[in-house]
Design an enzyme around this catalytic site. Structure first.
Site, PDB file in Angstrom:
ATOM      1  N   ASP A 163       0.813  -1.219   0.000  1.00  0.00           N
ATOM      2  CA  ASP A 163       0.000   0.000   0.000  1.00  0.00           C
ATOM      3  C   ASP A 163       0.847   1.269   0.000  1.00  0.00           C
ATOM      4  O   ASP A 163       1.397   1.680   1.028  1.00  0.00           O
ATOM      5  CB  ASP A 163      -0.926  -0.002   1.226  1.00  0.00           C
ATOM      6  CG  ASP A 163      -2.077   0.967   1.046  1.00  0.00           C
ATOM      7  OD1 ASP A 163      -2.800   0.838   0.043  1.00  0.00           O
ATOM      8  OD2 ASP A 163      -2.232   1.864   1.895  1.00  0.00           O
ATOM      9  N   ARG A 191      -8.949   6.280 -15.412  1.00  0.00           N
ATOM     10  CA  ARG A 191      -9.726   5.620 -14.364  1.00  0.00           C
ATOM     11  C   ARG A 191      -8.782   5.492 -13.181  1.00  0.00           C
ATOM     12  O   ARG A 191      -7.657   4.990 -13.329  1.00  0.00           O
ATOM     13  CB  ARG A 191     -10.161   4.224 -14.800  1.00  0.00           C
ATOM     14  CG  ARG A 191     -10.720   3.356 -13.668  1.00  0.00           C
ATOM     15  CD  ARG A 191     -10.922   1.912 -14.149  1.00  0.00           C
ATOM     16  NE  ARG A 191     -11.604   1.079 -13.179  1.00  0.00           N
ATOM     17  CZ  ARG A 191     -11.000   0.248 -12.315  1.00  0.00           C
ATOM     18  NH1 ARG A 191      -9.685   0.157 -12.297  1.00  0.00           N
ATOM     19  NH2 ARG A 191     -11.708  -0.484 -11.484  1.00  0.00           N
ATOM     20  N   ASP A 193      -7.984   3.511 -10.256  1.00  0.00           N
ATOM     21  CA  ASP A 193      -8.261   2.215  -9.624  1.00  0.00           C
ATOM     22  C   ASP A 193      -8.210   2.363  -8.107  1.00  0.00           C
ATOM     23  O   ASP A 193      -7.325   3.040  -7.562  1.00  0.00           O
ATOM     24  CB  ASP A 193      -7.189   1.220 -10.094  1.00  0.00           C
ATOM     25  CG  ASP A 193      -7.380  -0.175  -9.526  1.00  0.00           C
ATOM     26  OD1 ASP A 193      -8.307  -0.868  -9.974  1.00  0.00           O
ATOM     27  OD2 ASP A 193      -6.598  -0.568  -8.638  1.00  0.00           O
ATOM     28  N   GLU A 230     -12.618   5.100  -9.246  1.00  0.00           N
ATOM     29  CA  GLU A 230     -13.340   3.871  -8.948  1.00  0.00           C
ATOM     30  C   GLU A 230     -13.641   3.814  -7.450  1.00  0.00           C
ATOM     31  O   GLU A 230     -12.761   3.534  -6.638  1.00  0.00           O
ATOM     32  CB  GLU A 230     -12.530   2.629  -9.364  1.00  0.00           C
ATOM     33  CG  GLU A 230     -13.370   1.375  -9.298  1.00  0.00           C
ATOM     34  CD  GLU A 230     -12.774   0.282  -8.456  1.00  0.00           C
ATOM     35  OE1 GLU A 230     -13.350  -0.813  -8.444  1.00  0.00           O
ATOM     36  OE2 GLU A 230     -11.756   0.511  -7.779  1.00  0.00           O
TER      37      GLU A 230
HETATM   38  C1  LAG Z   1      -9.556  -2.772  -8.355  1.00  0.00           C
HETATM   39  N1  LAG Z   1     -10.305  -1.790  -8.101  1.00  0.00           N
HETATM   40  O1  LAG Z   1     -10.270  -1.137  -6.972  1.00  0.00           O
HETATM   41  C2  LAG Z   1      -9.624  -3.518  -9.616  1.00  0.00           C
HETATM   42  O2  LAG Z   1     -10.754  -3.113 -10.374  1.00  0.00           O
HETATM   43  C3  LAG Z   1      -9.617  -4.975  -9.298  1.00  0.00           C
HETATM   44  O3  LAG Z   1      -9.736  -5.732 -10.472  1.00  0.00           O
HETATM   45  C4  LAG Z   1      -8.326  -5.300  -8.557  1.00  0.00           C
HETATM   46  O4  LAG Z   1      -8.361  -6.620  -8.005  1.00  0.00           O
HETATM   47  C5  LAG Z   1      -8.143  -4.418  -7.339  1.00  0.00           C
HETATM   48  N2  LAG Z   1      -8.732  -3.150  -7.391  1.00  0.00           N
HETATM   49  C6  LAG Z   1      -6.649  -4.202  -7.119  1.00  0.00           C
HETATM   50  O5  LAG Z   1      -6.150  -3.377  -8.150  1.00  0.00           O
HETATM   51  C7  LAG Z   1      -7.903  -7.656  -8.852  1.00  0.00           C
HETATM   52  C8  LAG Z   1      -8.523  -8.976  -8.433  1.00  0.00           C
HETATM   53  C9  LAG Z   1      -7.914  -9.493  -7.147  1.00  0.00           C
HETATM   54  C10 LAG Z   1      -6.414  -9.559  -7.295  1.00  0.00           C
HETATM   55  C11 LAG Z   1      -5.918  -8.142  -7.581  1.00  0.00           C
HETATM   56  C12 LAG Z   1      -4.425  -8.043  -7.737  1.00  0.00           C
HETATM   57  O6  LAG Z   1      -9.926  -8.792  -8.256  1.00  0.00           O
HETATM   58  O7  LAG Z   1      -8.411 -10.833  -6.897  1.00  0.00           O
HETATM   59  O8  LAG Z   1      -5.830 -10.055  -6.110  1.00  0.00           O
HETATM   60  O9  LAG Z   1      -6.492  -7.698  -8.836  1.00  0.00           O
HETATM   61  O10 LAG Z   1      -3.974  -8.862  -8.782  1.00  0.00           O
HETATM   62  C13 LAG Z   1      -4.901 -11.135  -6.287  1.00  0.00           C
HETATM   63  C14 LAG Z   1      -5.335 -12.427  -5.622  1.00  0.00           C
HETATM   64  C15 LAG Z   1      -5.353 -12.250  -4.107  1.00  0.00           C
HETATM   65  C16 LAG Z   1      -3.991 -11.782  -3.603  1.00  0.00           C
HETATM   66  C17 LAG Z   1      -3.636 -10.490  -4.333  1.00  0.00           C
HETATM   67  C18 LAG Z   1      -2.287  -9.939  -3.911  1.00  0.00           C
HETATM   68  O11 LAG Z   1      -6.638 -12.780  -6.105  1.00  0.00           O
HETATM   69  O12 LAG Z   1      -5.680 -13.493  -3.490  1.00  0.00           O
HETATM   70  O13 LAG Z   1      -4.023 -11.521  -2.217  1.00  0.00           O
HETATM   71  O14 LAG Z   1      -3.629 -10.729  -5.746  1.00  0.00           O
HETATM   72  O15 LAG Z   1      -1.223 -10.647  -4.485  1.00  0.00           O
END
Ligand code: LAG
Length: 484
Positions: A163, A191, A193, A230
């Site tokens: 963070d 956008r 994020d 967002e």
């Molecule tokens: C967003 N908006 O606030 C994005 O639209 C969304 O797609 C992003 O999450 C999030 N914020 C962070 O930018 C996506 C996935 C998450 C993913 C994250 C990072 O929805 O599931 O988390 O991107 O790649 C993934 C794993 C987690 C893990 C994390 C950290 O799913 O289990 O803890 O990575 O490594």
């Protein structure tokens, strides 16, 4: 920050999720420009961590490792070429800016440009960032924090993503430099994020340091970037979207949630007669509206029962309503097909994205859905461009799920989401003449491949929409694409 700076007469942007820059440039020239699209939200252009342990999921692009412009979508030369070519045909580029965080900790440690990180030291040498640039003490946001604790939502990690502390001068400078680099290359906006996870005061400082848009790309002098933050706010959380609207526009998640409900018959369409702020939506100019986005179409983010391409008839109905209604700035989703919600875009064994192919009927192949190429959708983009700022008038409903309305004397649209047919003579507000419904077909030379609609000298026309028809919408408008 609330003006998208579309080229004249354009109104609508599309998210080309995970598209490559070369393909976007070609799409601008062969389709989006000629069809009147206003802009494109692109996937994050900055270097991200490669995550083979999840077969290169789409979400690896939300794990930044540097601000170098090199991803699976292309490199900086390709990026600059895309922006130039799209602006040249009147289509703007909006960047998904990931400025809240850097990657989480992984065993894998190579970026799409070859950069690495020292996860244990919060070290990102390709920026460079180090320990002092992140919020401490280290903590991770939990579900209950959203109800009570704005400071934890902003200072702890989202999903374990490291963070950044936007309160420090050094971090602000790196972010501003990244965004200004993109502005110099001709983008029209951003956008933001995870805006909810950053302090509005910090975002204000960052936004105010951004350069004006690049006049060499056709923007007027003094134009500020369009910014939509967002913020998922469906009510009931400690952080409100109202903290962000004084800064710039905000993503309106209620919009797609309520329309998805209505078009799935969990609410009657007749109630949409006062759609807009009367429904608790953001003020029109503050709202970036959409039915589905890349998160909620696969149950991430604000998940729930959101319509997507998978329920095509209802989805096209909801999209048609969004594009026919004057509230807010609409954004369309353009997807790759998926069943596994983690799966990334179509790719070869080396992880290279496979380009969409273009079929003779305008649709896409190779695993790309290309909703923006569906006739019922691109025709409604043209409808919206045509009707401009005209008001909703002559609302009609049957007390249930059949509705119709005019947009000034420029456009008319009717919907049937009931289980029985609609057969009505309705006021279209259009000049007398023969029109071609732009949903069931389109004008082709002097003929019409869809329904012909005859408007009398009193503006009225006989409208039919069978409950079992392929689409639930009829739309006609002034202008050559609809007048026979
Ligand atoms: C967003 N908006 O606030 C994005 O639209 C969304 O797609 C992003 O999450 C999030 N914020 C962070 O930018 C996506 C996935 C998450 C993913 C994250 C990072 O929805 O599931 O988390 O991107 O790649 C993934 C794993 C987690 C893990 C994390 C950290 O799913 O289990 O803890 O990575 O490594």
């Amino acid at each position: 920050y609330k003006n998208p700076h579309y080229a004249s007469g354009r109104t609508t942007m599309v998210h080309l999720f995970e598209w490559k820059w070369d393909d976007i440039a070609a799409e601008c020239e062969r389709f989006l420009g000629p069809r009147g699209y206003g802009g494109i939200q692109i996937s994050p252009p900055n270097e991200n961590l490669i995550i083979w342990s999840h077969q290169r999921p789409w979400w690896e692009r939300y794990q930044p490792i540097s601000y170098r412009l090199i991803t699976r979508s292309g490199n900086e030369v390709q990026f600059a070429n895309m922006v130039r070519r799209c602006n040249d045909v009147g289509v703007r580029i909006y960047v998904d800016a990931i400025i809240n965080h850097m990657t989480g900790t992984w065993n894998e440690n190579t970026g799409t440009g070859g950069s690495t990180a020292n996860f244990g030291q919060w070290g990102y040498p390709a920026v460079p960032y180090g320990r002092n640039d992140f919020n401490f003490p280290h903590c991770v946001i939990s579900g209950s924090d959203y109800g009570c604790c704005p400071d934890r939502v902003r200072n702890c990690e989202l999903s374990g993503l490291k963070d950044l502390n936007q309160g420090t001068e050094y971090v602000r400078t790196q972010i501003v430099n990244y965004m200004n680099h993109l502005i110099s290359l001709g983008v029209a906006g951003f956008r933001i994020d995870a805006a909810k996870h950053m302090w509005p005061g910090d975002l204000r400082v960052i936004f105010d340091r951004l350069h004006n848009l690049n006049t060499a790309h056709g923007f007027p002098s003094g134009a500020r970037p369009y910014i939509y933050q967002e913020v998922i706010d469906l009510g009931g959380e400690a952080i409100s979207r109202d903290e962000y609207t004084p800064l710039a526009a905000v993503t309106e998640f209620k919009y797609g949630m309520e329309l998805s409900r209505a078009f799935q018959r969990n609410n009657q369409l007749r109630w949409l007669h006062n759609w807009g702020v009367g429904w608790g939506l953001l003020a029109s100019n503050d709202a970036l509206n959409f039915i589905d986005n890349h998160d909620n179409q696969r149950g991430h983010g604000a998940g729930g029962a959101i319509l997507t391409y998978k329920q095509a008839k209802q989805y096209k109905g909801a999209i048609a309503f969004m594009l026919a209604h004057p509230h807010g700035w609409p954004q369309l989703m353009s997807s790759f097909a998926f069943t596994n919600t983690e799966a990334g875009p179509p790719m070869d064994n080396s992880g290279n994205i496979i380009s969409p192919s273009i079929n003779s009927d305008n649709s896409c192949g190779n695993g790309w859905v290309c909703e923006h190429r569906w006739r019922q959708i691109y025709s409604m983009v043209a409808f919206r461009n045509r009707v401009g700022n005209t008001a909703v008038t002559n609302w009609w409903d049957n007390g249930s799920n059949q509705i119709a309305f005019c947009r000034g004397n420029q456009g008319f649209v009717a919907f049937n989401n009931d289980y029985w047919d609609l057969n009505q003579t309705l006021q279209t507000c259009l000049p007398a003449g023969n029109y071609c419904d732009v949903i069931s077909g389109e004008k082709s030379g002097s003929t019409c491949t869809g329904k012909r609609i005859t408007v009398g000298s009193d503006g009225r026309a006989s409208i039919s929409l069978g409950a079992n028809e392929y689409d639930m919408v009829v739309a006609i408008h002034a202008g050559t694409e609809s007048r026979l």
